[in-house]
Scaffold this motif. Structure first.
Motif, PDB file in Angstrom:
ATOM      1  N   GLN A  46       0.837  -1.195   0.000  1.00 54.41           N
ATOM      2  CA  GLN A  46       0.000   0.000   0.000  1.00 54.41           C
ATOM      3  C   GLN A  46       0.877   1.252   0.000  1.00 54.41           C
ATOM      4  N   PRO A  47       0.704   2.088  -1.026  1.00 58.45           N
ATOM      5  CA  PRO A  47       1.503   3.316  -1.094  1.00 58.45           C
ATOM      6  C   PRO A  47       1.139   4.290   0.025  1.00 58.45           C
ATOM      7  N   ALA A  48       2.130   5.040   0.467  1.00 59.26           N
ATOM      8  CA  ALA A  48       1.902   6.273   1.228  1.00 59.26           C
ATOM      9  C   ALA A  48       2.125   7.400   0.230  1.00 59.26           C
ATOM     10  N   VAL A  49       1.344   8.466   0.350  1.00 66.08           N
ATOM     11  CA  VAL A  49       1.401   9.522  -0.662  1.00 66.08           C
ATOM     12  C   VAL A  49       1.451  10.901  -0.026  1.00 66.08           C
ATOM     13  N   PRO A  56       3.552   9.285  -4.678  1.00 66.89           N
ATOM     14  CA  PRO A  56       3.985   8.284  -3.695  1.00 66.89           C
ATOM     15  C   PRO A  56       5.237   8.730  -2.934  1.00 66.89           C
ATOM     16  N   THR A  57       5.218   8.482  -1.621  1.00 68.79           N
ATOM     17  CA  THR A  57       6.380   8.786  -0.789  1.00 68.79           C
ATOM     18  C   THR A  57       6.981   7.523  -0.186  1.00 68.79           C
ATOM     19  N   GLY A  58       6.263   6.426  -0.303  1.00 72.17           N
ATOM     20  CA  GLY A  58       6.721   5.159   0.250  1.00 72.17           C
ATOM     21  C   GLY A  58       5.701   4.089  -0.067  1.00 72.17           C
ATOM     22  N   CYS A  59       5.967   2.875   0.425  1.00 67.35           N
ATOM     23  CA  CYS A  59       5.022   1.788   0.163  1.00 67.35           C
ATOM     24  C   CYS A  59       5.201   0.729   1.252  1.00 67.35           C
ATOM     25  N   GLU A  60       4.087   0.352   1.882  1.00 61.01           N
ATOM     26  CA  GLU A  60       4.161  -0.566   3.021  1.00 61.01           C
ATOM     27  C   GLU A  60       3.777  -1.987   2.640  1.00 61.01           C
ATOM     28  N   CYS A 253      -0.599  18.229   7.814  1.00 65.21           N
ATOM     29  CA  CYS A 253      -0.037  16.876   7.713  1.00 65.21           C
ATOM     30  C   CYS A 253       0.491  16.653   6.292  1.00 65.21           C
ATOM     31  N   PRO A 254       1.742  16.218   6.152  1.00 63.24           N
ATOM     32  CA  PRO A 254       2.318  16.114   4.806  1.00 63.24           C
ATOM     33  C   PRO A 254       1.885  14.892   4.002  1.00 63.24           C
ATOM     34  N   SER A 255       1.733  13.740   4.647  1.00 68.84           N
ATOM     35  CA  SER A 255       1.434  12.562   3.830  1.00 68.84           C
ATOM     36  C   SER A 255       0.506  11.589   4.538  1.00 68.84           C
ATOM     37  N   ALA A 256      -0.003  10.654   3.776  1.00 69.49           N
ATOM     38  CA  ALA A 256      -1.029   9.754   4.291  1.00 69.49           C
ATOM     39  C   ALA A 256      -1.053   8.455   3.508  1.00 69.49           C
ATOM     40  N   GLN A 257      -1.763   7.520   4.103  1.00 62.01           N
ATOM     41  CA  GLN A 257      -1.911   6.193   3.520  1.00 62.01           C
ATOM     42  C   GLN A 257      -3.340   5.768   3.817  1.00 62.01           C
ATOM     43  N   GLY A 258      -4.024   5.218   2.852  1.00 64.64           N
ATOM     44  CA  GLY A 258      -5.388   4.771   3.137  1.00 64.64           C
ATOM     45  C   GLY A 258      -6.162   4.489   1.865  1.00 64.64           C
ATOM     46  N   TYR A 259      -7.346   3.907   2.070  1.00 63.71           N
ATOM     47  CA  TYR A 259      -8.172   3.488   0.941  1.00 63.71           C
ATOM     48  C   TYR A 259      -8.517   4.657   0.021  1.00 63.71           C
ATOM     49  N   HIS A 260      -8.583   5.889   0.574  1.00 67.01           N
ATOM     50  CA  HIS A 260      -8.902   7.050  -0.257  1.00 67.01           C
ATOM     51  C   HIS A 260      -7.943   7.154  -1.443  1.00 67.01           C
ATOM     52  N   PHE A 261      -6.697   6.838  -1.195  1.00 67.37           N
ATOM     53  CA  PHE A 261      -5.696   6.935  -2.269  1.00 67.37           C
ATOM     54  C   PHE A 261      -5.475   5.595  -2.957  1.00 67.37           C
ATOM     55  N   CYS A 262      -5.333   4.544  -2.168  1.00 61.72           N
ATOM     56  CA  CYS A 262      -5.023   3.247  -2.760  1.00 61.72           C
ATOM     57  C   CYS A 262      -5.159   2.159  -1.717  1.00 61.72           C
ATOM     58  N   LYS A 263      -5.862   1.117  -2.055  1.00 62.44           N
ATOM     59  CA  LYS A 263      -5.953  -0.027  -1.156  1.00 62.44           C
ATOM     60  C   LYS A 263      -4.686  -0.872  -1.260  1.00 62.44           C
TER      61      LYS A 263
END
Ligand code: C2E
Ligand code: MG
Ligand code: MG
Ligand code: MG
Length: 292
Positions: A46-49, A56-60, A253-263
Motif C-alpha cells: 500500500q503506497p503512502a502519498v 507516492p512517498t513510500g510503500c508498506e 499533515c504532509p502525507s497519508a496512507q489509506g483506501y482514499h488513495f489506494c488499497k
C-alpha cells in the motif's frame, strides 16, 4: 517443509493455557508447509502519498497468507501465533525477501520510494535481528536507506536494554525507523525521546475520529507539530474520505496512507498503482481499488 529441514520446532510453551492452543498448533504446522509452497505467504502493498499531490512517498508491505483451505488470512488471524513460536525468524526472513523484491521491481520502473516492513515487537528482543536485516539487504543488493522498519509499542521493561541495543544497531546499519500506530501506546511520547526515528505514523483511529472529535483532531495536530519540530516525516494512517484529506491538509499533515488513495494490492499490481498515483494530479485522484 523447508522449516522442518531447518530443524525448527513449533513453540509450545503456553499450549494448554487457552482453548485455542490446539488450533494455534495446527496453524503453525500448516505455516511450516506454507514456507515450502511458493505462493501461500504473500504481500499486499500500500503506497503512502503526499496529501496534496498524491505523489507516492513510500510503500508498506502487509502480509497475507493464502491458506489452501481457509482462504486468505489477515495478519491478525495468524501473526499472534507466529510471534509466539520459533517460526518468527523464517517468517520475518520471508517477509523481508518479498518486500525487498517488490521494491526492486518498482525501482526498476523508475519509482524510487522506500519499502516499509512491519516488525514484530518480539524481533526487537532478538539480538540476531539486526544481522537478519542486513543479510536480507545484502541478498537483494539494496541500500539500507531504502528499507523502513515500522515498529510499535513497548516490550517488557525487563528487556529494555536489549531492545535499545537492537534499535541502535539497526540505526547504525542505515535502515530507517518508523513509529507505527502513533498515539495508541503508552510509550508513544517516550519512544520519540529514547530513540531517533525517521517517521511517525498517526494511528488510523485518530484520523477516523478527527472530523467529529476535537480531541482526536488535537492529537493529529500535536503529532504533526511534533514531527515538524523533530524533523521527521509524518504519515496519517487509514485515510478513507476526501473530508479527512482536507482536514489533514488543513492541519499541515504532509502525507497519508489509506483506501482514499489506494488499497493494499498484490505485488504484481503495485508498480501500476504507484505509476498511476505519480501521474495523477492533486485535484482528481480517483481511489484505486484492489482487494477489499
Ligand atoms: P499497520 O501496520 O498499522 O497497517 C495498517 C493496517 O490498516 C493494515 O491492515 C491495512 O490493510 C489497513 N488499512 C490501510 N488503509 C486503510 C484504510 O483506509 N481504512 C482501513 N479501515 N484500514 C486500512 P492489515 O493488513 O490487516 O494489517 C494489520 C496489522 O498487522 C498491521 O497494522 C501490522 O501491525 C501487522 N502486520 C501486517 N503485515 C505484517 C508483517 O509482515 N509483519 C508483522 N510483524 N506485522 C505485520
Ligand atoms: Mg505498519
Ligand atoms: Mg499502523
Ligand atoms: Mg494500525
Amino acid at each position: 517443509g523447508r522449516a522442518k529441514e531447518q530443524g525448527l520446532t513449533v513453540g509450545t510453551y503456553d499450549s494448554g493455557q487457552d482453548a485455542s492452543s490446539t488450533d494455534r498448533l495446527a496453524l503453525l504446522a500448516e505455516l511450516q508447509d506454507a514456507f515450502a509452497a511458493d505462493d501461500q505467504i504473500m504481500l499486499h502493498l500500500q503506497p503512502a502519498v503526499d496529501l496534496v499531490t498524491a505523489e507516492p512517498t513510500g510503500c508498506e508491505a502487509l502480509v497475507r497468507w493464502r491458506h489452501p483451505r481457509r482462504g486468505q488470512l489477515s495478519p491478525a488471524e495468524f501473526l499472534p501465533a507466529v510471534e509466539r513460536s520459533e517460526l518468527l525468524i523464517p517468517f520475518t526472513r520471508r517477509v523481508l525477501d518479498l518486500a525487498l523484491a517488490a521494491a526492486a521491481d518498482w525501482t526498476a520502473h523508475g519509482i524510487d520510494v522506500p519499502v516499509s516492513v512491519n516488525v514484530s515487537a518480539r524481533s526487537l528482543t532478538d539480538p540476531t535481528f539486526p544481522a537478519q536485516v542486513t543479510e536480507a539487504l545484502r541478498r537483494h543488493r539494496t541500500p539500507a536507506s531504502r528499507l523502513v522498519l515500522e515498529i510499535t509499542e513497548s516490550v517488557a521493561v525487563s528487556e529494555q536494554d536489549i531492545v535499545d541495543e537492537v534499535l541502535a544497531r539497526l540505526r547504525a546499519s542505515g535502515v530507517q525507523m518508523s513509529l507505527d500506530d502513533f498515539g495508541t501506546g503508552f510509550s508513544s511520547l517516550s519512544s520519540v525521546t529514547r530513540m531517533p526515528v525517521d517517521e511517525i505514523k498517526i494511528d488510523r483511529s485518530f484520523v477516523e475520529e478527527m472530523i467529529d472529535s476535537p480531541a482526536a483532531g488535537a492529537v493529529v495536530r500535536g503529532a504533526v507539530e511534533l514531527g515538524a519540530r523533530l524533523g521527521v516525516r509524518v504519515v496519517a494512517e487509514g485515510i478513507e474520505t476526501v473530508e479527512q484529506r482536507a482536514a489533514l491538509i488543513a492541519l499541515g499533515c504532509p502525507s497519508a496512507q489509506g483506501y482514499h488513495f489506494c488499497k493494499p494490492m498484490p505485488a504484481d499490481k503495485i508498480v501500476q498503482a504507484l505509476t498511476q498515483l505519480r501521474g495523477s494530479s492533486s485535484a482528481r485522484v480517483t481511489p484505486l481499488r484492489a482487494d477489499g
